[in-house]
Scaffold this active site. Structure first.
Site, short mmCIF file in Angstrom:
data_model
loop_
_atom_site.label_atom_id
_atom_site.label_comp_id
_atom_site.label_asym_id
_atom_site.label_seq_id
_atom_site.Cartn_x
_atom_site.Cartn_y
_atom_site.Cartn_z
N ASP A 97 -22.36 11.42 -3.68
CA ASP A 97 -21.67 11.11 -4.93
C ASP A 97 -20.34 11.84 -4.97
O ASP A 97 -20.26 13.02 -5.33
CB ASP A 97 -22.55 11.49 -6.13
CG ASP A 97 -23.75 10.56 -6.30
OD1 ASP A 97 -24.21 9.99 -5.29
OD2 ASP A 97 -24.24 10.42 -7.44
N LYS A 137 -19.74 5.18 -10.48
CA LYS A 137 -20.57 6.06 -11.32
C LYS A 137 -19.75 6.61 -12.48
O LYS A 137 -18.58 6.96 -12.31
CB LYS A 137 -21.12 7.19 -10.46
CG LYS A 137 -21.94 8.24 -11.21
CD LYS A 137 -22.46 9.30 -10.22
CE LYS A 137 -23.10 10.47 -10.94
NZ LYS A 137 -23.58 11.51 -9.99
N LYS A 184 -23.73 3.16 -11.60
CA LYS A 184 -24.66 4.23 -11.95
C LYS A 184 -24.21 4.85 -13.27
O LYS A 184 -23.07 5.28 -13.40
CB LYS A 184 -24.71 5.30 -10.86
CG LYS A 184 -25.57 6.51 -11.24
CD LYS A 184 -25.67 7.52 -10.10
CE LYS A 184 -26.39 8.79 -10.55
NZ LYS A 184 -26.57 9.77 -9.46
#
Length: 257
Positions: free
Chosen positions: A109, A183, A217
């Site tokens: 990430d 995300k 996400k």
């Protein structure tokens, strides 16, 4: 029949949950040894609860992988790259990513350099997205780009989500798209007047509309089963939360991430 249906729903939700603990020892007000104990407990909980993934800091990835192998679990390990500000050089991002891969991370990430994006340094941002994604996919990893929605206007959320999407569509194959996420948040961004610093329904809708066909996400602020259920209904594929067990138990959590 109702019990079976409820159980099935909970089990389904668990497979969206990236159970998250990203505090340093100093942030948690703990010693390094005490913080490691908290991390171990989080890993054990994620294994026992059957969550999708445990999201931890890079220094704990090897530990998590060892524990998961010993438990014969299918739990995935995720970690953060250039966390939480995303301002480091591309070389630093690459170094961190390669170390995480070597230690056994399944998901990377990355914090996108959203400040550079806001300053108009678009080529810099495109390059880090391209190179970071190439490294992840070449090693069969899932890559997520954190855009820090609380630091952006709605227009900037649209533009940065679309930029990531366009880099992916222009440089990778369609079968790769499911492994390249956009995300929402780190969960560590400081907002004024206690405004939300993570996933909200309006921002997630914007991201979904502009990141597609890439998955989204939702991270930061998902603290109840109802929150998670709504995010899944909207179309997110993963949820990052420190309240994973509370969500699975149908409870609310006071946790801020």
């Amino acid at each position: 029949m109702c019990w079976f249906s409820a159980t099935s729903i909970i089990m389904s939700v668990k497979q969206y949950l990236d159970s998250t603990y990203l505090k340093t020892a100093s942030q948690a007000g703990l010693s390094e040894a005490e913080n490691t104990i908290v991390v171990k407990k989080a890993i054990v909980e994620a294994i026992e609860e059957g969550f999708k993934l445990i999201m931890i800091r890079p220094e704990y990835v090897a530990l998590a992988k060892e524990m998961i192998v010993k438990a014969n679990s299918v739990l995935l390990v995720g970690t953060v790259i250039d966390f939480p500000e995303g301002k480091s050089s591309l070389e630093t991002k690459i170094k961190e990513a390669n170390e995480a891969i070597a230690n056994g991370a399944d998901d990377l990430d990355f914090v996108c350099n959203y400040e550079a994006f806001k300053n108009g340094e678009i080529d810099l941002v495109k390059k880090e997205i391209l190179i970071g994604t190439q490294i992840g996919l070449a090693n069969n990893k899932t890559v997520k780009w954190i855009i820090e929605v609380a630091a952006l206007t709605d227009k900037e959320i649209i533009q940065l989500s679309a930029l990531i999407k366009n880099v992916a569509v222009s440089n990778f194959n369609e079968e790769d798209f499911g492994s390249i996420f956009v995300k929402s948040s780190t969960g560590f961004y400081k907002t004024e007047n206690d405004l939300p610093n993570g996933a909200t329904i309006p921002t997630i809708i914007i991201m979904l509309e502009n990141a597609s066909p890439l998955p989204v996400k939702a991270a930061g602020g998902v603290r109840s089963f109802e929150d998670a259920e709504e995010m899944i209904r909207l179309g997110v594929k993963r949820i990052g939360t420190s309240a994973a067990k509370a969500i699975a138990n149908g409870e609310n959590s006071p946790n801020q991430y």
